[in-house]
Design a protein around this motif. Structure first.
Motif, PDB file in Angstrom:
ATOM      1  N   LYS A   9       1.561 -22.878  68.928  1.00  0.00           N
ATOM      2  CA  LYS A   9       0.529 -23.684  69.579  1.00  0.00           C
ATOM      3  C   LYS A   9       0.603 -25.134  69.133  1.00  0.00           C
ATOM      4  O   LYS A   9       0.453 -26.059  69.956  1.00  0.00           O
ATOM      5  N   GLN A  10       0.814 -25.351  67.840  1.00  0.00           N
ATOM      6  CA  GLN A  10       0.931 -26.713  67.330  1.00  0.00           C
ATOM      7  C   GLN A  10       2.112 -27.437  67.967  1.00  0.00           C
ATOM      8  O   GLN A  10       2.007 -28.613  68.341  1.00  0.00           O
ATOM      9  N   SER A  11       3.226 -26.730  68.106  1.00  0.00           N
ATOM     10  CA  SER A  11       4.408 -27.324  68.734  1.00  0.00           C
ATOM     11  C   SER A  11       4.140 -27.650  70.197  1.00  0.00           C
ATOM     12  O   SER A  11       4.483 -28.740  70.683  1.00  0.00           O
ATOM     13  N   GLN A  12       3.524 -26.718  70.903  1.00  0.00           N
ATOM     14  CA  GLN A  12       3.231 -26.935  72.319  1.00  0.00           C
ATOM     15  C   GLN A  12       2.231 -28.070  72.515  1.00  0.00           C
ATOM     16  O   GLN A  12       2.376 -28.878  73.442  1.00  0.00           O
ATOM     17  N   ASP A  13       1.227 -28.150  71.647  1.00  0.00           N
ATOM     18  CA  ASP A  13       0.245 -29.237  71.740  1.00  0.00           C
ATOM     19  C   ASP A  13       0.916 -30.588  71.508  1.00  0.00           C
ATOM     20  O   ASP A  13       0.617 -31.571  72.207  1.00  0.00           O
ATOM     21  N   ALA A  14       1.825 -30.650  70.530  1.00  0.00           N
ATOM     22  CA  ALA A  14       2.538 -31.894  70.241  1.00  0.00           C
ATOM     23  C   ALA A  14       3.414 -32.308  71.424  1.00  0.00           C
ATOM     24  O   ALA A  14       3.488 -33.487  71.779  1.00  0.00           O
ATOM     25  N   ILE A  15       4.059 -31.330  72.030  1.00  0.00           N
ATOM     26  CA  ILE A  15       4.914 -31.604  73.196  1.00  0.00           C
ATOM     27  C   ILE A  15       4.073 -32.110  74.361  1.00  0.00           C
ATOM     28  O   ILE A  15       4.431 -33.092  75.024  1.00  0.00           O
ATOM     29  N   MET A  16       2.949 -31.453  74.615  1.00  0.00           N
ATOM     30  CA  MET A  16       2.109 -31.841  75.740  1.00  0.00           C
ATOM     31  C   MET A  16       1.540 -33.238  75.547  1.00  0.00           C
ATOM     32  O   MET A  16       1.466 -34.028  76.496  1.00  0.00           O
ATOM     33  N   ASP A  17       1.129 -33.556  74.332  1.00  0.00           N
ATOM     34  CA  ASP A  17       0.586 -34.887  74.066  1.00  0.00           C
ATOM     35  C   ASP A  17       1.666 -35.945  74.251  1.00  0.00           C
ATOM     36  O   ASP A  17       1.421 -37.001  74.849  1.00  0.00           O
TER      37      ASP A  17
END
Length: 204
Positions: A9-17
């Motif tokens: 989730k942290q990786s996906q959130d960073a990618i989306m941001d």
């Protein structure tokens, strides 16, 4: 498993941001997966592992935006009456605008460029939503609970005045000589728009 899920989730959130920033600055055509990966401080392969390509990333960004907006714009109910319904609707739109300005800007850019990636949403869902809410407004107008105006233009007015604070954030901050919005700004905008629109509609 929880650690793995949290890391994912942290990786996906960073990618989306990072993707939001890249799409705002470069548009869909100019954005690259490599730039998104660089902004997220991770290898390009990691981005492709989660989203496969730039198109999927862009669609995911738009999907999250539409989900947020759907939560807010679906909140006009006949039984609430115009005062409560419009206060809630306008306040929710202002909150979303101030909390997610990047999402609003990307959506605006997508619409300006012809809504090619959200064609079904723009042509079907929003059209039906506007028709449904217009009928509610007309019911209140016929009952003498609010002034008689064009309900479609009223909806456009609320959308434009609330989203303006995200889409033209740079201009507003320059004019008001601020670095960023403060909580006080959000509350003042909310109070102004609610009072102005309700007064204009003669809603007590």
């Amino acid at each position: 498993m929880n650690k793995q899920a949290n890391k994912r989730k942290q990786s996906q959130d960073a990618i989306m941001d990072a993707a939001r920033d890249e799409f705002i600055q470069q548009g869909f055509k100019g954005a690259t997966v490599q730039a998104i990966a660089d902004n997220a401080n991770m290898p390009k392969a990691n981005v492709l592992y989660y989203y496969q390509n730039k198109e999927n990333l862009y669609h995911k960004v738009l999907e999250q935006t539409l989900e947020m907006w759907d939560t807010a714009i679906g909140d006009i109910v006949l039984e609430d009456g115009p005062k409560i319904a419009l206060e809630r609707f306008i306040s929710a739109k202002v909150d979303i605008t101030f909390e997610n300005p990047k999402a609003s800007k990307i959506y605006a850019m997508e619409i300006i460029q012809g809504a090619q990636h959200i064609d079904n949403f723009a042509r079907v869902y929003l059209r039906n939503w506007v028709k449904e809410k217009s009928q509610i407004f007309e019911h209140w107008m016929n009952a003498g609970e609010m002034a008689k105006v064009d309900p479609v233009k009223l909806i456009f007015l609320i959308w434009s005045t609330t989203q303006h604070y995200a889409d033209f954030e740079t201009q507003i901050l320059n004019i008001t000589n601020k670095q960023e919005y403060e909580q006080e700004d959000r509350e003042q905008v909310k109070a102004f728009l609610v009072n102005f629109i309700l007064q204009g509609l003669n809603i007590k």
